[in-house]
Design an enzyme around this catalytic site. Structure first.
Site, PDB file in Angstrom:
ATOM      1  N   ASP A  65      58.179  26.352  34.573  1.00 29.23           N
ATOM      2  CA  ASP A  65      57.000  26.877  35.259  1.00 29.23           C
ATOM      3  C   ASP A  65      57.138  28.376  35.516  1.00 29.23           C
ATOM      4  O   ASP A  65      58.006  28.803  36.280  1.00 29.23           O
ATOM      5  CB  ASP A  65      56.835  26.130  36.573  1.00 29.23           C
ATOM      6  CG  ASP A  65      55.545  26.480  37.303  1.00 29.23           C
ATOM      7  OD1 ASP A  65      54.698  27.169  36.715  1.00 29.23           O
ATOM      8  OD2 ASP A  65      55.390  26.052  38.458  1.00 29.23           O
TER       9      ASP A  65
ATOM     10  N   ASP B 157      49.742  31.864  33.265  1.00 25.20           N
ATOM     11  CA  ASP B 157      50.502  30.739  33.806  1.00 25.20           C
ATOM     12  C   ASP B 157      50.821  29.738  32.703  1.00 25.20           C
ATOM     13  O   ASP B 157      49.930  29.315  31.963  1.00 25.20           O
ATOM     14  CB  ASP B 157      49.685  30.073  34.915  1.00 25.20           C
ATOM     15  CG  ASP B 157      50.442  28.966  35.619  1.00 25.20           C
ATOM     16  OD1 ASP B 157      51.677  29.079  35.757  1.00 25.20           O
ATOM     17  OD2 ASP B 157      49.812  27.982  36.023  1.00 25.20           O
TER      18      ASP B 157
END
Length: 429
Positions: free
Chosen positions: A102, A307
């Site tokens: 992430d 992201d």
């Protein structure tokens, strides 16, 4: 002085080992979270939309909570909503486990024995008492102080909570982590969260590896100046490469770059990778979007982040509505109801139709234009004969998701503070 010198020598030794471990770079294969499932195309789309909706909501609520209280313990960690998994190992002897990767968070963590409360995971729980390289982190350490909130009794304890009620709680420690399968690289002394009370689920993983900008992330602890990834096509079962250190390189003439924008506020938003999006062109039309829509304001809200964990790009409503209207007007198909998929703009595909003309879309970043091919814009549900725009609207912040990044080699140059990108066939990288 007698106590300080050995600590200094140990620090130099650790830095030397890190340099030796990462000088040739590290390649890690990432698996899409649903790649080993038997979901239909419709189910894959619906699951991706649901994950993105939850993740976007958590990001926005996180920003709101950070503005309302200086004592919040919310963190940019998004359990079960990220899209890619990595295989790695922890400890000596090494124990294999799977973790979510992430770019929107920092902390590395896994579930640990003895576990007061843990969610089911596919691999055995890590037991620190069985590893010869495990060591707890002291409360006055830099990593402990980098936590959004910590306590000492007597260990450096952490608590991360999430918008859906899930959480991880435990203490910080250091361990040897091993990355990669074909040419594994072991790195000692990596700080991580040993979670002994974990509520929620992580979709067949045992924890998380953060690649954010903060000191707790993997890239910060490795001391590398760059990393890159290249996501294969949505629904492709092949893995996507994550390249750390010297392996993260571009050689093509099509490389473009844009500067990162730093959030002026403190953690947790400073961990995100913000980009300066200055406009969007659909077809031949530059949309009339006020410059302020994509700007990061002085209070830390707004702006656009890139992201790895969010599948679907979410644009601020003031940009998404004109984008959607312009896109709809340039597709020669009948508009259809996409609510079953959770999408705002869908078209009916007549039987026998083999080709659809999709308008060119260009994102104008500061210093670089990124043209998105049709496969990075649209997703097809063959069962319902729907062709849908794989973007949504939101309020408070925009997010550039991984569907729009597919078959694009994305490089984060941390020294130069720029993002580089070039079109690439990712399954051949």
């Amino acid at each position: 002085m007698a106590q300080i010198l050995p600590l200094f020598v140990l620090l130099l030794l650790r830095l030397a080992l890190l340099a030796m471990s990462t000088r040739d770079g590290i390649r890690i294969e990432l698996a899409y979270i649903d790649s080993k499932s038997n979901f239909t195309t419709t189910e894959l789309i619906r699951r991706a939309v649901d994950r993105s909706t939850v993740r976007t909501g958590r990001l926005l609520s996180q920003i709101a909570s950070s503005h309302s209280s200086t004592d919040n313990v919310n963190s940019p960690v998004h359990v079960s909503t990220a899209s890619y998994l990595m295989e790695l190992a922890i400890g000596t002897p090494a124990l294999n486990f799977t973790a979510i990767v992430d770019t929107g968070s920092d902390l590395i963590w896994t579930q640990c024995q003895p576990c007061v409360k843990c969610f089911p995971q596919p691999s055995p729980l890590y037991n620190p008492s069985k590893s010869s390289t495990f060591s707890k982190i002291q409360c006055n350490s830099t990593l402990c102080q980098a936590l959004p909130r910590s306590s000492c009794s007597p260990d450096c304890k952490y608590l991360y909570t999430y918008g859906d009620g899930s959480s991880t709680q435990g203490y910080l420690a250091t361990e040897t982590f091993t990355f990669g399968s074909t040419s594994p690289v072991s790195v000692p002394g990596i700080g991580f969260g040993c979670g002994t009370q974990n509520i929620g689920t992580t979709d067949n993983s045992s924890g998380l590896v953060g690649l954010g900008r903060g000191p707790l992330s993997l890239v910060s602890q490795l001391g590398i100046s760059k990393f890159s990834y290249c996501f294969t096509s949505f629904g492709d079962p092949t893995t996507s490469p994550l390249l750390l250190g010297s392996l993260a390189n571009f050689s093509g003439a099509a490389t473009k770059s844009t500067k990162f924008v730093k959030n002026p506020t403190a953690d947790p938003m400073s961990s995100f990778y913000y980009l300066s999006l200055q406009g969007i062109t659909v077809g031949k039309k530059l949309l009339s979007i006020p410059p302020s829509v994509f700007q990061l304001n002085q209070h830390g809200s707004g702006g656009l982040i890139i992201d790895s964990g969010t599948t679907i790009t979410a644009l601020e409503e003031m940009a998404f509505i004109p984008f959607m209207l312009a896109f709809r007007s340039q597709v020669n198909l009948s508009v259809a109801d996409g609510s079953s998929l959770g999408l705002k703009l869908c078209f009916s595909v007549p039987a026998g139709l083999t080709a659809v003309e999709i308008p060119k879309v260009i994102f104008h970043f500061d210093g670089a234009d990124m043209e998105l091919p049709p496969e990075n814009l649209m997703v097809e549900d063959p069962t319902a004969r729907l062709l849908c725009l794989f973007m949504v609207g939101t309020r408070g912040m925009s997010i550039f998701g991984n569907f729009q990044q597919q078959n694009m080699h994305i490089l984060y140059d941390l020294d130069k503070e720029v993002l580089k990108f070039e079109p690439t066939q990712c399954n051949k990288l």
